[in-house]
Design a protein around this motif. Structure first.
Motif, PDB file in Angstrom:
ATOM      1  N   LEU A  75       0.823  -1.211   0.000  1.00 15.73           N
ATOM      2  CA  LEU A  75       0.000   0.000   0.000  1.00 15.73           C
ATOM      3  C   LEU A  75       0.857   1.262   0.000  1.00 15.73           C
ATOM      4  O   LEU A  75       0.601   2.211  -0.749  1.00 15.73           O
ATOM      5  CB  LEU A  75      -0.931  -0.006   1.214  1.00 15.73           C
ATOM      6  CG  LEU A  75      -1.773   1.250   1.437  1.00 15.73           C
ATOM      7  CD1 LEU A  75      -2.669   1.532   0.243  1.00 15.73           C
ATOM      8  CD2 LEU A  75      -2.606   1.119   2.716  1.00 15.73           C
ATOM      9  N   GLU A  79       0.894   4.061  -3.004  1.00 14.69           N
ATOM     10  CA  GLU A  79       0.558   5.463  -2.738  1.00 14.69           C
ATOM     11  C   GLU A  79       1.674   6.398  -3.206  1.00 14.69           C
ATOM     12  O   GLU A  79       1.414   7.456  -3.799  1.00 14.69           O
ATOM     13  CB  GLU A  79       0.286   5.656  -1.244  1.00 14.69           C
ATOM     14  CG  GLU A  79      -1.025   5.019  -0.791  1.00 14.69           C
ATOM     15  CD  GLU A  79      -1.249   5.117   0.699  1.00 14.69           C
ATOM     16  OE1 GLU A  79      -2.428   5.068   1.136  1.00 14.69           O
ATOM     17  OE2 GLU A  79      -0.251   5.227   1.450  1.00 14.69           O
ATOM     18  N   ILE A  98      -4.339   0.764  -4.824  1.00 13.49           N
ATOM     19  CA  ILE A  98      -4.473   1.341  -3.479  1.00 13.49           C
ATOM     20  C   ILE A  98      -5.800   0.916  -2.852  1.00 13.49           C
ATOM     21  O   ILE A  98      -5.856   0.490  -1.693  1.00 13.49           O
ATOM     22  CB  ILE A  98      -4.373   2.877  -3.551  1.00 13.49           C
ATOM     23  CG1 ILE A  98      -2.948   3.302  -3.931  1.00 13.49           C
ATOM     24  CG2 ILE A  98      -4.772   3.509  -2.218  1.00 13.49           C
ATOM     25  CD1 ILE A  98      -2.815   4.775  -4.255  1.00 13.49           C
TER      26      ILE A  98
END
Length: 313
Positions: A75, A79, A98
């Motif tokens: 994640l 990002e 995401i």
């Protein structure tokens, strides 16, 4: 890093290491570090290499690993990459990565909380001394829902005709609850025949035994050369690399096992050629056999008609 060539080689090495579970999290963190340090200043071709490696992280997470630690590392990488890329298509794909990572972590957290709750109390996971807790109650089978529907409908009809008083609130509440659950699972328990006059039944999921016996192949350099450098899993659309595990259907088409199982549960056919696997539904299999025989009879009749036409030409 000396230059683009060294950076590209390092990314390729890290991509290979992603396939080793004990190196995955460390490799993702290193990719993230390189991304933040170099992405904005390197050539477009190296930026594309970064994007490809990030996509590979997403594919491996979706097809191999469920550890929350792995998904958390992924994640953070997604990002950072989403903030750096400028290509709209790449940005959109990373946004979906995401979302999926957040959903996975949310489900993992809820599952953990539910398990702790089901084992609640201070007696270490026991309902009472000597009795272990059980898993959360599974969804009711369709036949039970249908039975509950009849009971709930009868209760509500009786209440409407005679008037349910305040003390009957619990009875009414249970009936409404049963109807609500029915509504939530309507697609599962109502056959899809209302809008279909063809008489063709809905295809059941593939037989679990048949799916379990499908051969699994590990992609080698030789296989990858044979398939071509642009070979992908047709379900998740991610490029194949060496050491990918692929499950082969009888039609010889191959897919990632974690991608294939849910596809067969929903569609029960090859995504490429529509080859259908055997099911555990005897009624459906009997219908298929009758259709096969009827089709052969139709072909025979058609051939006979054509033969008669040729005789009179």
């Amino acid at each position: 890093m000396a230059g683009d060539g060294d950076l590209k080689q390092k990314l390729q090495e890290l991509q290979k290491r992603l396939g080793k579970k004990h190196l995955f999290e460390e490799s993702v963190c290193e990719i993230r570090s390189l991304l933040l340090q170099y992405y904005s200043s390197v050539s477009p071709s190296i930026q594309q290499s970064f994007y490809s490696v990030v996509c590979r992280v997403s594919t491996i997470l979706k097809t191999r690993y469920t550890s929350p630690g792995f998904w958390t590392a992924g994640l953070k990488l997604f990002e950072d990459a989403e903030r750096l890329v400028s290509n709209p298509a790449e940005k959109k794909h990373l946004q979906s990565c995401i979302t999926q990572a957040k959903d996975q972590l949310f489900e993992a957290e809820n599952s953990s909380e539910d398990l702790q709750s089901s084992r609640g109390g201070t007696n270490g996971g026991y309902l009472f001394e000597g009795h272990l807790t059980v898993d959360p109650e599974p969804p009711q089978p369709n036949w039970m829902l249908q039975s509950n529907l009849l009971t709930a409908a009868a209760t509500l009809l009786h209440g409407e005709s005679s008037g349910l008083h305040a003390e009957d609130g619990n009875t009414r509440e249970h009936a409404v609850s049963a109807l609500q659950e029915l509504f939530n699972r309507l697609d599962d328990i109502v056959p899809e025949i209302l809008d279909d006059d063809s008489g063709v039944p809905r295809v059941p999921p593939a037989s679990k035994e048949v799916v379990a016996k499908l051969p699994v192949t590990c992609i080698t350099e030789e296989i990858l050369v044979k398939l071509g450098k642009d070979a992908v899993c047709s379900i998740c659309q991610e490029n194949l690399i060496v050491d990918d595990k692929m499950q082969e259907l009888p039609c010889k088409h191959m897919f990632h096992p974690p991608c294939l199982k849910p596809w067969l549960d929903q569609h029960n056919s090859c995504p490429i050629c529509r080859h259908e696997l055997k099911t555990d539904d005897h009624a459906y299999e009997s219908w298929k056999e009758r259709e096969k025989e009827a089709e052969e009879e139709r072909k025979g009749a058609a051939n006979a008609v054509r033969g008669g036409e040729y005789m009179y030409v």
